[in-house]
Design an enzyme around this catalytic site. Structure first.
Site, PDB file in Angstrom:
ATOM      1  N   SER A 250      -2.637   5.129  -2.992  1.00  0.00           N
ATOM      2  CA  SER A 250      -3.671   6.145  -2.524  1.00  0.00           C
ATOM      3  C   SER A 250      -3.797   7.304  -3.684  1.00  0.00           C
ATOM      4  CB  SER A 250      -3.172   6.632  -1.192  1.00  0.00           C
ATOM      5  OG  SER A 250      -3.319   5.622  -0.324  1.00  0.00           O
TER       6      SER A 250
ATOM      7  N   ASP B  31     -10.103   8.238   4.665  1.00  0.00           N
ATOM      8  CA  ASP B  31      -9.954   7.214   5.494  1.00  0.00           C
ATOM      9  C   ASP B  31     -10.946   6.886   6.246  1.00  0.00           C
ATOM     10  OD1 ASP B  31      -7.181   7.063   4.789  1.00  0.00           O
ATOM     11  OD2 ASP B  31      -6.477   7.609   6.821  1.00  0.00           O
TER      12      ASP B  31
ATOM     13  N   ARG C 268      -7.316   3.729  -3.097  1.00  0.00           N
ATOM     14  CA  ARG C 268      -8.255   4.459  -2.291  1.00  0.00           C
ATOM     15  C   ARG C 268      -8.560   5.691  -3.067  1.00  0.00           C
ATOM     16  NH1 ARG C 268      -7.448   4.643   2.724  1.00  0.00           N
ATOM     17  NH2 ARG C 268      -8.858   6.077   2.630  1.00  0.00           N
TER      18      ARG C 268
ATOM     19  N   ASP D  54       0.855   5.133   0.186  1.00  0.00           N
ATOM     20  CA  ASP D  54       0.146   6.254   0.543  1.00  0.00           C
ATOM     21  C   ASP D  54       0.729   7.759  -0.128  1.00  0.00           C
ATOM     22  OD1 ASP D  54      -1.713   7.900   2.140  1.00  0.00           O
ATOM     23  OD2 ASP D  54      -1.349   6.838   3.873  1.00  0.00           O
TER      24      ASP D  54
ATOM     25  N   LYS E 277       0.882  -1.083   0.000  1.00  0.00           N
ATOM     26  CA  LYS E 277      -0.090  -0.163   0.142  1.00  0.00           C
ATOM     27  C   LYS E 277       0.771   1.212   0.112  1.00  0.00           C
ATOM     28  CE  LYS E 277      -3.009   2.529   3.174  1.00  0.00           C
ATOM     29  NZ  LYS E 277      -4.184   2.134   4.333  1.00  0.00           N
TER      30      LYS E 277
END
Ligand SMILES: *[C@@H]1O[C@H](CO)[C@@H](O)[C@H](O)[C@H]1NC(C)=O
Ligand SMILES: *[C@@H]1O[C@H](CO)[C@@H](O)[C@H](O)[C@H]1NC(C)=O
Ligand SMILES: *[C@@H]1O[C@H](CO)[C@@H](O)[C@H](O)[C@H]1NC(C)=O
Ligand SMILES: *[C@@H]1O[C@H](CO)[C@@H](O)[C@H](O)[C@H]1NC(C)=O
Ligand SMILES: *[C@@H]1O[C@H](CO)[C@@H](O)[C@H](O)[C@H]1NC(C)=O
Length: 411
Positions: free
Chosen positions: A195, A224, A220, A163, A161
């Site tokens: 993200s 959040d 994403r 970010d 992941k």
């Protein structure tokens, strides 16, 4: 060739050169939405292993959750990723510039943890950031993308992941594809969770979802999730709006990620837990649980393990469901399933009062097979009858609740 045309031609050529290395992401992963566990919502950046040893970000926490995924039956239903989030690192890279796991909290290192997780038939995910620091202030991957991709592959990581804190979103259209390419070149298939679009949305712009899908397995695109119904319902509204038509980009290998499941945490009523499960199934969302798997109420656990819900979520066509109707607080969502089937949800976003009765004509859901459909209630699997396209269908929906139906073509 006049000057302007030449310039434009050159621009096209440069684009081709830049993006020549990958045509579309083809790592064989996330053919259906990935399922597993992710630490962030519940455990955040709790690094206090002295005073809170059972809840701090440490190898102990991930080992415990791996054990529970297996012993409590989650793995058998498809929840196979154990995902580390932020705050797992030392504050400094080593003398060669490589990332190092926190020496106190991960005394055996990440490679050892990956071996532990793999021995249980599970996969290990990790977290980094496109910018100079992670959101929690640990070393970011900017200027180290290739080295970090190699480190993760060396450790046996299965999912990354990435970010976007402390990054320049102007760099993302280059940086995320570069990381995707570096990960590919390690030769180890690693699911890529980006993200990227979330930061573009925060900046008030509409992401180019088709390009993002060329480099990322899941991404994403909104805030959040927090442990509250406000947060869950806000995310559902964002997905209902579908600004930029991101639902259309979903399919095998690529899924929008509305963020973690918060079932098992503190805030949601039973009805609201059903809403999150039903909607995450309809939205073809990754199912990453973020709660203490060792301390979940039986009825909540049954929702997480519900076969019908998982079957909708994991439908092999990978078509993301959409909101097709909104009338005040009542919304109707549909998701096309394999064999001309359909999952549909009547969603009641009203906070007050009592249940609402919703009535629709079957054909208005997009169900037009002349012999009609067998419809079952989604959570229980109980039949509610056979309906022809011209028939009306009614169901009663609690406030902040859902009625989920599964329609299959009558023989
Ligand atoms: C790398 O990309 C190529 C071409 O898209 C693909 O065939 C291959 O499976 C990818 N390898 C990994 C490890 O992701
Ligand atoms: C740095 O790289 C050198 C040469 O590959 C190696 O001998 C050394 O152990 C590495 N240092 C660290 C801290 O990993
Ligand atoms: C959804 O769209 C409506 C109408 O345009 C807007 O008012 C609302 O803020 C949007 N909600 C989200 C979460 O994007
Ligand atoms: C998004 O989809 C709607 C209808 O499904 C369509 O009218 C609209 O043109 C699409 N917008 C884009 C940017 O593709
Ligand atoms: C369905 O409901 C509408 C509106 O109440 C009604 O006019 C129609 O006759 C009903 N259709 C059938 C097949 O019952």
């Amino acid at each position: 060739m006049d000057h302007k045309l030449e310039a434009r031609f050159l621009g096209v050529l440069m684009l081709c050169l830049t993006f020549d290395w990958t045509i579309s992401l083809d790592n064989g992963l996330a053919l259906t939405p990935p399922m597993g566990w992710l630490s962030w919502e519940r455990y955040r950046c709790n690094i206090d292993c002295v005073n809170d040893p059972d809840n701090c970000i440490s190898e102990k926490l991930y080992m415990k959750m791996a054990d529970l995924l297996v012993s409590e039956g989650y793995k058998d239903k498809g929840y196979i990723y154990v995902n580390i989030d932020d705050c797992w690192m030392e504050k400094q890279r080593d003398s060669n510039g490589s990332l190092v796991a926190d020496r106190q909290r991960f005394p055996h290192g990440i490679k050892w943890l990956a071996d532990y997780v793999h021995a249980k038939g599970l996969k290990l995910g990790i977290y980094e950031d496109m910018g100079t620091y992670t959101c929690g202030g640990y070393p970011g991957s900017e200027f180290y993308l290739q080295q970090d991709a190699q480190t993760f592959a060396l450790w046996g990581i299965d999912s990354v992941k990435l970010d976007g804190c402390y990054g320049d979103i102007g760099d993302f259209a280059y940086g995320y594809p570069a990381m995707s390419n570096f990960m590919n070149r390690t030769g180890r298939p690693m699911l890529f969770s980006c993200s990227w679009p979330a930061y573009i949305v925060f900046n008030g712009q509409i992401p180019d979802y088709k390009t993002i899908a060329d480099y990322c397995n899941i991404w994403r695109n909104y805030r959040d999730i927090e442990d509250s119904w406000d947060s869950v319902s806000d995310i559902i509204r964002f997905y209902g709006n579908d600004t930029g038509n991101f639902s259309m980009v979903a399919g095998p290998g690529n899924f929008n990620d509305p963020d973690m499941l918060i079932l098992g945490d503190y805030s949601l009523s039973y009805d609201q837990q059903k809403v999150q499960m039903a909607m995450w199934a309809i939205m073809a969302s990754p199912l990453f649980i973020s709660s203490d798997l060792g301390n979940i109420q039986p009825e909540t656990k049954a929702l997480l393990l519900n076969d019908n819900i998982i079957r909708i979520n994991q439908d092999p066509l990978g078509i993301q469901g959409r909101r097709i109707m909104k009338n005040g607080d009542i919304e109707i969502w549909t998701r096309t399933l394999i064999n001309k089937g359909m999952a549909f949800a009547f969603l009641n976003m009203n906070y007050g009062g009592g249940p609402s009765k919703v009535t629709v004509t079957i054909s208005s859901l997009g169900l037009n097979a002349p012999f009609g459909y067998n419809i079952v209630e989604g959570f229980s699997g109980q039949s509610v009858g056979t309906f022809k396209p011209q028939d009306n269908f009614s169901a009663t929906v609690d406030p902040s609740g859902v009625w989920l139906g599964i329609a299959s073509v009558s023989p």
